[in-house]
Design a protein around this motif. Structure first.
Motif, PDB file in Angstrom:
ATOM      1  N   LEU A  12       0.835  -1.214   0.000  1.00 44.90           N
ATOM      2  CA  LEU A  12       0.000   0.000   0.000  1.00 44.90           C
ATOM      3  C   LEU A  12       0.870   1.265   0.000  1.00 44.90           C
ATOM      4  O   LEU A  12       1.774   1.401   0.824  1.00 44.90           O
ATOM      5  CB  LEU A  12      -0.872  -0.024   1.264  1.00 44.90           C
ATOM      6  N   ARG A  13       0.568   2.163  -0.927  1.00 44.78           N
ATOM      7  CA  ARG A  13       1.287   3.434  -1.010  1.00 44.78           C
ATOM      8  C   ARG A  13       0.295   4.567  -1.228  1.00 44.78           C
ATOM      9  O   ARG A  13      -0.567   4.469  -2.104  1.00 44.78           O
ATOM     10  CB  ARG A  13       2.237   3.413  -2.204  1.00 44.78           C
ATOM     11  N   LYS A  14       0.419   5.611  -0.395  1.00 48.40           N
ATOM     12  CA  LYS A  14      -0.463   6.778  -0.560  1.00 48.40           C
ATOM     13  C   LYS A  14       0.329   8.052  -0.336  1.00 48.40           C
ATOM     14  O   LYS A  14       1.011   8.211   0.680  1.00 48.40           O
ATOM     15  CB  LYS A  14      -1.630   6.688   0.457  1.00 48.40           C
ATOM     16  N   ARG A  15       0.221   8.958  -1.301  1.00 44.87           N
ATOM     17  CA  ARG A  15       0.883  10.260  -1.169  1.00 44.87           C
ATOM     18  C   ARG A  15      -0.164  11.359  -1.078  1.00 44.87           C
ATOM     19  O   ARG A  15      -1.212  11.275  -1.709  1.00 44.87           O
ATOM     20  CB  ARG A  15       1.733  10.549  -2.418  1.00 44.87           C
ATOM     21  N   TYR A  16       0.094  12.359  -0.277  1.00 43.18           N
ATOM     22  CA  TYR A  16      -0.697  13.596  -0.285  1.00 43.18           C
ATOM     23  C   TYR A  16       0.249  14.690  -0.756  1.00 43.18           C
ATOM     24  O   TYR A  16       1.167  15.053  -0.016  1.00 43.18           O
ATOM     25  CB  TYR A  16      -1.203  13.947   1.112  1.00 43.18           C
ATOM     26  N   ARG A  17       0.097  15.140  -1.965  1.00 44.71           N
ATOM     27  CA  ARG A  17       1.052  16.072  -2.554  1.00 44.71           C
ATOM     28  C   ARG A  17       2.489  15.608  -2.302  1.00 44.71           C
ATOM     29  O   ARG A  17       2.841  14.508  -2.698  1.00 44.71           O
ATOM     30  CB  ARG A  17       0.797  17.503  -2.060  1.00 44.71           C
ATOM     31  N   GLN A  18       3.306  16.403  -1.589  1.00 50.28           N
ATOM     32  CA  GLN A  18       4.711  15.988  -1.433  1.00 50.28           C
ATOM     33  C   GLN A  18       4.930  15.019  -0.262  1.00 50.28           C
ATOM     34  O   GLN A  18       6.042  14.543  -0.059  1.00 50.28           O
ATOM     35  CB  GLN A  18       5.658  17.210  -1.313  1.00 50.28           C
ATOM     36  N   VAL A  19       3.859  14.736   0.509  1.00 54.37           N
ATOM     37  CA  VAL A  19       4.014  13.854   1.682  1.00 54.37           C
ATOM     38  C   VAL A  19       3.666  12.412   1.325  1.00 54.37           C
ATOM     39  O   VAL A  19       2.580  12.144   0.808  1.00 54.37           O
ATOM     40  CB  VAL A  19       3.067  14.314   2.828  1.00 54.37           C
ATOM     41  N   THR A  20       4.595  11.482   1.602  1.00 57.17           N
ATOM     42  CA  THR A  20       4.271  10.059   1.451  1.00 57.17           C
ATOM     43  C   THR A  20       3.728   9.586   2.789  1.00 57.17           C
ATOM     44  O   THR A  20       4.474   9.420   3.758  1.00 57.17           O
ATOM     45  CB  THR A  20       5.519   9.240   1.058  1.00 57.17           C
ATOM     46  N   ALA A  21       2.413   9.394   2.858  1.00 53.68           N
ATOM     47  CA  ALA A  21       1.769   9.032   4.123  1.00 53.68           C
ATOM     48  C   ALA A  21       1.934   7.546   4.409  1.00 53.68           C
ATOM     49  O   ALA A  21       2.156   7.146   5.555  1.00 53.68           O
ATOM     50  CB  ALA A  21       0.284   9.393   4.066  1.00 53.68           C
ATOM     51  N   VAL A  22       1.808   6.724   3.377  1.00 55.14           N
ATOM     52  CA  VAL A  22       1.942   5.264   3.520  1.00 55.14           C
ATOM     53  C   VAL A  22       2.881   4.797   2.415  1.00 55.14           C
ATOM     54  O   VAL A  22       2.692   5.138   1.246  1.00 55.14           O
ATOM     55  CB  VAL A  22       0.564   4.569   3.409  1.00 55.14           C
TER      56      VAL A  22
END
Ligand code: ATP
Length: 237
Positions: A12-22
């Protein structure tokens, strides 16, 4: 998916703009297993839970929930999942028992009023039954949210910091109610918490997240032994 797996997450990979949350999370929850997801603020715990439920769309990875893969297929099994996060906004003009009865009716309970009463009894908070929605504190709303999440006997309970805003007495009741319910019904639990005493009491397995990655995943005793610590609190700090 094997028969005894209720949740399987891979890559699982999730980014919010420049932040990699997961950042490449793998995790599995077996039927009836109680798993705690822990880690510092911003570690990616909530984003992971939200991705599992389909509320957040990850860029990469797969989520298999109760045997269903893909967002649309998973929607069909969401009715067998219970979810609570933070305090629940309640209709101000309904009493707590009326609100819970309404949900029991929506869930198709044969005796909705009794179901609502039993839900409150499970957490030893029957005293809330006659309170108006408008009159509840945020902690009391949180408890009602937990009751609502458990009333339809879900196969998997996903709880995001269920006791964060509760006083020690009510937190104890919620923890006791959850433990009893999971053991009695064989409900699986995926719970986030910053309270390591709670994690040790509630969970059989702990997953440590930091910077969106799984650092450790294993039974509480194994983690503490592996890291040469006596308690999870020591590991966490
Ligand atoms: P906490 O213990 O504080 O609740 P957490 O482990 O649940 O934290 P997340 O809420 O998943 O962490 O956040 C992971 C990262 O993603 C953080 O850096 C956070 O700032 C960021 N993030 C989360 N949601 C959003 C969003 N909607 N938009 C932008 N960034 C977000």
């Amino acid at each position: 998916m094997t028969d005894d797996t209720v949740l399987r997450v891979r890559g699982l990979r999730k980014r919010y703009r420049q932040v990699t949350a997961v950042d490449g999370v793998d995790l599995t929850v077996a039927a009836g297993e109680r798993v705690a997801l822990v880690g510092p603020n911003g570690a990616g715990k909530t984003t992971t839970l939200m991705s599992c439920l389909g509320a957040v769309q990850p860029e990469e990875g797969t989520v298999e929930l109760l045997g269903q893969r893909g967002r649309r297929a998973r929607r069909a099994v969401l009715a067998r999942v219970g979810f609570a996060s933070g305090y629940l906004p309640l209709p101000p003009h309904l009493r707590v028992r009326e609100f819970l009865t309404l949900y029991a009716r929506l869930y198709g309970a044969p005796n909705p009023q009794e179901q609502a009463r039993a839900g409150l009894r499970q957490f030893d908070v029957e005293g809330l039954a006659d309170r108006w929605g408008s009159d509840l504190s945020s902690g009391q709303r949180t408890v009602v949210g937990v009751v609502k999440a458990t009333m339809h006997a879900p196969a998997l309970l996903v709880l995001d910091e269920p006791t964060a805003s509760l006083d020690p007495d009510v937190a104890l009741r919620v923890r006791g109610g959850l433990l009893d319910l999971c053991r009695r019904r064989g409900t699986a639990l995926l719970v986030t918490s910053h309270n390591m005493v709670e994690v040790e009491r509630l969970a059989q397995r702990v997953i440590f997240l930091a910077g969106g990655r799984v650092l450790v995943d294993g039974p509480v005793e194994t983690i503490t032994a592996q890291l040469g610590q006596t308690s999870l609190e020591d590991v966490y700090l």
